[in-house]
Design a protein around this motif. Structure first.
Motif, PDB file in Angstrom:
ATOM      1  N   CYS A  58      12.149  15.487  30.855  1.00  0.00           N
ATOM      2  CA  CYS A  58      11.496  15.735  29.559  1.00  0.00           C
ATOM      3  C   CYS A  58      10.421  16.825  29.628  1.00  0.00           C
ATOM      4  CB  CYS A  58      10.850  14.447  29.050  1.00  0.00           C
ATOM      5  SG  CYS A  58      12.022  13.188  28.516  1.00  0.00           S
ATOM      6  N   ALA A  59      10.266  17.451  30.764  1.00  0.00           N
ATOM      7  CA  ALA A  59       9.180  18.409  30.965  1.00  0.00           C
ATOM      8  C   ALA A  59       9.229  19.546  29.943  1.00  0.00           C
ATOM      9  CB  ALA A  59       9.222  18.961  32.372  1.00  0.00           C
ATOM     10  N   THR A  60       8.079  19.877  29.386  1.00  0.00           N
ATOM     11  CA  THR A  60       7.985  20.958  28.402  1.00  0.00           C
ATOM     12  C   THR A  60       6.858  21.920  28.773  1.00  0.00           C
ATOM     13  OG1 THR A  60       6.604  19.476  27.075  1.00  0.00           O
ATOM     14  CG2 THR A  60       8.928  19.669  26.445  1.00  0.00           C
ATOM     15  N   PRO A  61       6.976  22.612  29.899  1.00  0.00           N
ATOM     16  CA  PRO A  61       5.954  23.607  30.239  1.00  0.00           C
ATOM     17  C   PRO A  61       5.944  24.721  29.196  1.00  0.00           C
ATOM     18  CG  PRO A  61       7.886  23.846  31.647  1.00  0.00           C
ATOM     19  CD  PRO A  61       8.086  22.582  30.876  1.00  0.00           C
ATOM     20  N   GLU A  80      10.632  11.652  33.383  1.00  0.00           N
ATOM     21  CA  GLU A  80       9.521  12.562  33.086  1.00  0.00           C
ATOM     22  C   GLU A  80       9.886  13.993  33.458  1.00  0.00           C
ATOM     23  OE1 GLU A  80       4.686  12.605  33.561  1.00  0.00           O
ATOM     24  OE2 GLU A  80       5.867  11.709  35.171  1.00  0.00           O
ATOM     25  N   GLU A  81      10.548  14.173  34.590  1.00  0.00           N
ATOM     26  CA  GLU A  81      10.973  15.522  34.995  1.00  0.00           C
ATOM     27  C   GLU A  81      11.963  16.097  33.982  1.00  0.00           C
ATOM     28  OE1 GLU A  81      12.533  15.268  38.928  1.00  0.00           O
ATOM     29  OE2 GLU A  81      10.556  15.093  39.890  1.00  0.00           O
ATOM     30  N   ILE A 139       5.694   9.692  27.662  1.00  0.00           N
ATOM     31  CA  ILE A 139       6.601  10.804  27.986  1.00  0.00           C
ATOM     32  C   ILE A 139       7.403  11.207  26.749  1.00  0.00           C
ATOM     33  CG2 ILE A 139       8.650  11.447  29.322  1.00  0.00           C
ATOM     34  CD1 ILE A 139       7.583   9.520  31.538  1.00  0.00           C
ATOM     35  N   ARG A 142       6.855  14.800  24.615  1.00  0.00           N
ATOM     36  CA  ARG A 142       7.956  15.760  24.456  1.00  0.00           C
ATOM     37  C   ARG A 142       8.210  16.041  22.976  1.00  0.00           C
ATOM     38  NH1 ARG A 142      14.273  14.480  25.831  1.00  0.00           N
ATOM     39  NH2 ARG A 142      13.859  12.929  24.186  1.00  0.00           N
TER      40      ARG A 142
END
Length: 490
Positions: A48-51, A45-46, A398, A402
């Motif tokens: 794949c993060a998309t902030p 999950e980290e 997740i 993404r």
């Protein structure tokens, strides 16, 4: 108490302690397995993060690549192919037009009747025809003769006596293989894909090959437009709504096209006198260091038939999402023993298809029955506890989140390039993006994530003027409409 009784009591106590210790060890081992599986998912999950900040970097990177691809061939990961489509159907087209959709082991022929302004599409007929396997590796003449014969029979069956044989018919030809377009109705085959291998076609104008075959079969028809499915989707969208300026396909693969000012297409200077042209981005090949790539994506790419190619497509399209999920579940099985002995099907590439992943993701039953069924029937994983099934759904979420957010960033890139992202002064203009493909039209969670991300990147005020309109069958109906729009008989 006698010595015998005392001994029995001691023995019972020892056995009880041993059982308690075994149970405690088993519970501790189970907690350890669970923690490691949860840790695998957390790390994924980290990765794949998309902030929003990262997505803006992706947007900016894609816009830079768009400029580079418009400046020169080979100057960018984005091919930004010229289509020579400088006019799109607008609903005023009238008459009967045909389409041929060749994109794999089957092809389709369509007959579309257009009623002009206010009437739109009156009716259409479709026929699907499988291509004999031997023709996929035969000769150009044999393949196109078979297609022309099928098309002739279809025309004779559908037209009957309604059409004079001397009248030339217009055809839209959707050819979903790599082509270097030379005009709106011609293009040279670069290479075959999808199981085709006909060497004498490479380097030839595929529209001319088809026209020669139709002439030999006595069919008075010409190719009025040679297109791909994405351009066809834009044509279909614009036919119903003149504010359509771009199209995105998110299905097995992914691509986008949009209407660009010709003065912004440096590499086409002198090739056209029109003010605008549809550009086929081939955005599946986009790449940037800002994309959230994980070890699973790298492994998938390394083991694919086209490593270091189509990087963006491999993160957002239906061909690959299910296999990314399989790879994560495989790592969970290897490192945590959460599924017991590692199931052999988890080691088989593409044993978990994206539709199955989506079905697990959208399972809203209290006990996740669909997840249990799919794990058992397709991956041969039995007796999965509810807690673990929830973790599997988390993996699906997740990956989907993404993919949807990156697809949204791609759409915003197009809007930014053509000045429709709200940065210009004045009231935001209504902008329609035609969209085709089951990931958006049939996968509600994917669609919701994509729409939410557009709002995050554009603001509520701008996003409410951006309409994503589902347009199905751009490769068929859209091709016929382009034939109408580019027909001299209009």
């Amino acid at each position: 108490m006698g010595r015998v009784g005392f001994g029995v009591a001691v023995g019972c106590a020892v056995v009880s302690c041993a059982i308690a210790a075994a149970l405690a060890w088993r519970r501790a081992r189970g907690r350890g397995r669970w923690r490691r599986a949860a840790e695998v998912v957390r790390e994924f999950e980290e990765g794949c993060a998309t902030p929003v900040a990262r997505l803006r970097q992706v947007v900016d990177a894609m816009v830079v690549e768009m400029h580079a691809g418009l400046a020169s061939d080979g100057g960018s990961k984005l091919k930004m192919l010229l289509t020579f489509v400088d006019s799109l159907p607008d609903g005023t087209e009238e008459g009967t037009y045909y389409a041929l959709d060749l994109g794999g082991t089957n092809f389709r022929v369509l007959r579309v009747q257009l009623g002009g302004k206010g009437s739109l599409i009156l009716n259409h007929q479709v026929e699907r025809q499988p291509i004999p396997h031997e023709l996929m590796t035969s000769s150009s003449e044999n393949l196109f003769d078979f297609i022309a014969l099928t098309l002739k029979r279809f025309v004779e069956k559908e037209d009957g006596s309604q059409h004079h044989s001397d009248d030339e018919r217009a055809l839209g030809f959707t050819f979903s293989f790599p082509v270097r377009q030379t005009s709106v109705a011609s293009g040279v085959l670069i290479k075959w894909t999808k199981g085709f291998s006909i060497e004498d076609t490479v380097g030839k104008d595929v529209a001319q090959c088809l026209e020669e075959a139709m002439t030999k079969r006595g069919l008075n028809m010409r190719v009025a437009a040679l297109v791909n499915d994405t351009v066809g989707t834009l044509a279909l969208g614009h036919y119903y709504d003149e504010d359509a300026v771009a199209a995105v396909v998110i299905g097995t693969g992914s691509n986008a096209c949009y209407v660009e000012r010709t003065d912004a297409i440096i590499k086409c200077q002198g090739l056209t006198n029109s003010g605008s042209m549809v550009v086929n981005m081939e955005w599946g090949n986009f790449w940037s260091s800002h994309l959230p790539r994980t070890s699973y994506d790298i492994a998938l790419d390394d083991e694919s038939p086209n490593p270091n190619d189509q990087g963006f497509e491999k993160m957002i399209s239906g061909m690959y999402l299910g296999d990314v999920a399989r790879r994560v579940l495989q790592r969970m099985a290897q490192e945590s023993d959460i599924f017991g002995d590692t199931p052999q099907n988890l080691n088989v590439p593409f044993s978990l298809r994206t539709p199955l992943m989506a079905a697990m993701h959208t399972d809203d039953s209290a006990d996740l029955r669909e997840v249990k069924t799919i794990l058992q029937e397709y991956l041969h994983i039995s007796d999965v506890p509810l807690k673990t099934r929830r973790l599997v759904v988390k993996v699906c979420d997740i990956i989907t989140r993404r993919a949807a957010r990156l697809a949204a960033a791609g759409i915003v890139s197009i809007l930014k390039k053509i000045g429709r992202d709200g940065r210009t002064k004045g009231k935001p203009r209504r902008t329609v993006v035609a969209i085709e493909g089951p990931l958006y039209s049939s996968y509600a969670i994917f669609r919701d994530y994509l729409n939410e991300t557009l709002v995050e990147l554009l603001s509520e005020e701008v996003a409410q003027n951006v309409i994503l309109k589902v347009c199905e069958d751009g490769s068929g109906l859209g091709a016929a409409l382009l034939a109408a729009a580019h027909s001299v008989d209009r």
